[in-house]
Motif scaffolding. Sequence first.
Motif, PDB file in Angstrom:
ATOM      1  N   THR A 148       7.325 -51.053  71.543  1.00 38.98           N
ATOM      2  CA  THR A 148       7.275 -52.068  70.480  1.00 38.98           C
ATOM      3  C   THR A 148       6.937 -53.463  70.979  1.00 38.98           C
ATOM      4  O   THR A 148       6.476 -54.301  70.224  1.00 38.98           O
ATOM      5  N   GLU A 149       7.276 -53.745  72.240  1.00 36.40           N
ATOM      6  CA  GLU A 149       7.041 -55.096  72.771  1.00 36.40           C
ATOM      7  C   GLU A 149       6.697 -55.006  74.245  1.00 36.40           C
ATOM      8  O   GLU A 149       7.029 -54.029  74.912  1.00 36.40           O
ATOM      9  N   GLY A 170       3.268 -51.418  68.661  1.00 37.64           N
ATOM     10  CA  GLY A 170       3.945 -52.221  67.640  1.00 37.64           C
ATOM     11  C   GLY A 170       5.197 -51.518  67.182  1.00 37.64           C
ATOM     12  O   GLY A 170       5.731 -50.662  67.895  1.00 37.64           O
ATOM     13  N   LEU A 347       1.248 -57.180  67.389  1.00 40.65           N
ATOM     14  CA  LEU A 347       1.159 -55.825  66.810  1.00 40.65           C
ATOM     15  C   LEU A 347       2.270 -55.476  65.814  1.00 40.65           C
ATOM     16  O   LEU A 347       2.369 -54.333  65.395  1.00 40.65           O
ATOM     17  N   TRP A 348       3.089 -56.437  65.425  1.00 40.65           N
ATOM     18  CA  TRP A 348       4.077 -56.148  64.376  1.00 40.65           C
ATOM     19  C   TRP A 348       3.378 -56.406  63.033  1.00 40.65           C
ATOM     20  O   TRP A 348       3.624 -57.401  62.364  1.00 40.65           O
ATOM     21  N   ALA A 352       1.992 -49.613  62.870  1.00 43.17           N
ATOM     22  CA  ALA A 352       2.408 -48.922  64.097  1.00 43.17           C
ATOM     23  C   ALA A 352       2.415 -47.404  63.904  1.00 43.17           C
ATOM     24  O   ALA A 352       1.938 -46.655  64.759  1.00 43.17           O
TER      25      ALA A 352
END
Length: 365
Positions: A148-149, A170, A347-348, A352
């Motif tokens: 996610t990060e 993301g 990418l948030w 995703a």
Amino acid sequence: MIKILNVVGARPNFMKIAPIQRAMGNYPEIKPILVHTGQHYDERMSKFFFNDLQLPQPDIYLGVGSGTHAEQTAKIMVHFEKVVQEEKPDLVIVVGDVNSTAACSMVAAKMNTKIAHVEAGLRSFDRTMPEEINRLVTDVLSDFLFVTEKSGLENLKREGIADSKVHFVGHVMIDSLIYFKPMAEKSNILDKLNLEPKSYGVITLHRPSNVDNKENFEKLLNAFEQIEKRLPLIFPIHPRSQKMIDQFGLRSKVERMKNLQLLDPLGYLDFMKLLHNAKLVLTDSGGIQEETTYLGIPCITMRENTERPITVEVGTNVLVGTDTQRIVEEAEKVLDGKAKNGQIPELWDGHAAERIVKIIYEVLS
Ligand code: UD1
């Protein structure tokens, strides 16, 4: 046909699997099977979320319930082993870091079944947290690691996980937040609680290190006691924390706070509406640090560390630990108009799950 078991167990899993289930709908060759371990079983911790998130009824319900870590993990493993034996899936997808995540990964690994871990690579570097153990176990066993990060990429590299397994995609939880935002806006929770936007704070608290320890729990309540003098506080309370308030004899202390409202756990849409309109959020949750960062709401995290450093580096999150005065000071900064500004992490963007399903499809088909 690609047969995939999508595993959920506890409240923070449901909003992560929902967009994946939906994205799989675009691939006729994929057959998703939704497995609920039953780690969370109260209506308010489970069923309400299925309704809000438009999730289908689980295809398979294991009904394991609560227990010590070993009991709960073992029960999930015994039941899930039978499911894998029977279904012979091509892939097991697990999300997050709860006991269900690690238990089902261990079963799949020993049955030579591929595993995808969604929300891989997060590390608090604090092995007293049960979730940290679950993250380490799950990541080391996974074939697909969806991150996610950026910190997740660095952590996995350092731990020697092959780059080819790791995908920065993301955040599926933010997919849900974006997808359901218009529906959350229609929630009437503010009217029900007689609240004006930006005129209240939200508390969530359930981490064992905070609520299973009387001294720490009291330090947090002392902070709330000072903050509620300036800002009404809404506290939808986790069953675990509710139980500990009585066990520690703290009920009268909580009831003395006239500006603090205890509520039963809320459904997903009501909670998102409450969060979005809050002046500030006080939490020890993992996901809420990220949801507030996305929404740009000041978040005061009552923990010494976070496995989600991006929320502090670019988001609205501040780590304050459990010191009463530190918590009050940070809340006062927000109330005095000095809240930290934040940005939305890379990418948030609500897509995703689509990226994840595309990668899985390309590799497995
Ligand atoms: C679990 C996760 C945690 C996650 C949290 C979100 C683990 C190790 N922890 O913690 O990472 O942030 O979910 O809520 O997997 N209970 C009920 N009804 C329920 C579920 C739980 O009353 O539906 C009570 C029971 O007394 C139970 C206690 O809460 O013993 C703890 O439940 P458990 O699933 O063990 O962990 P959580 O604290 O919910």
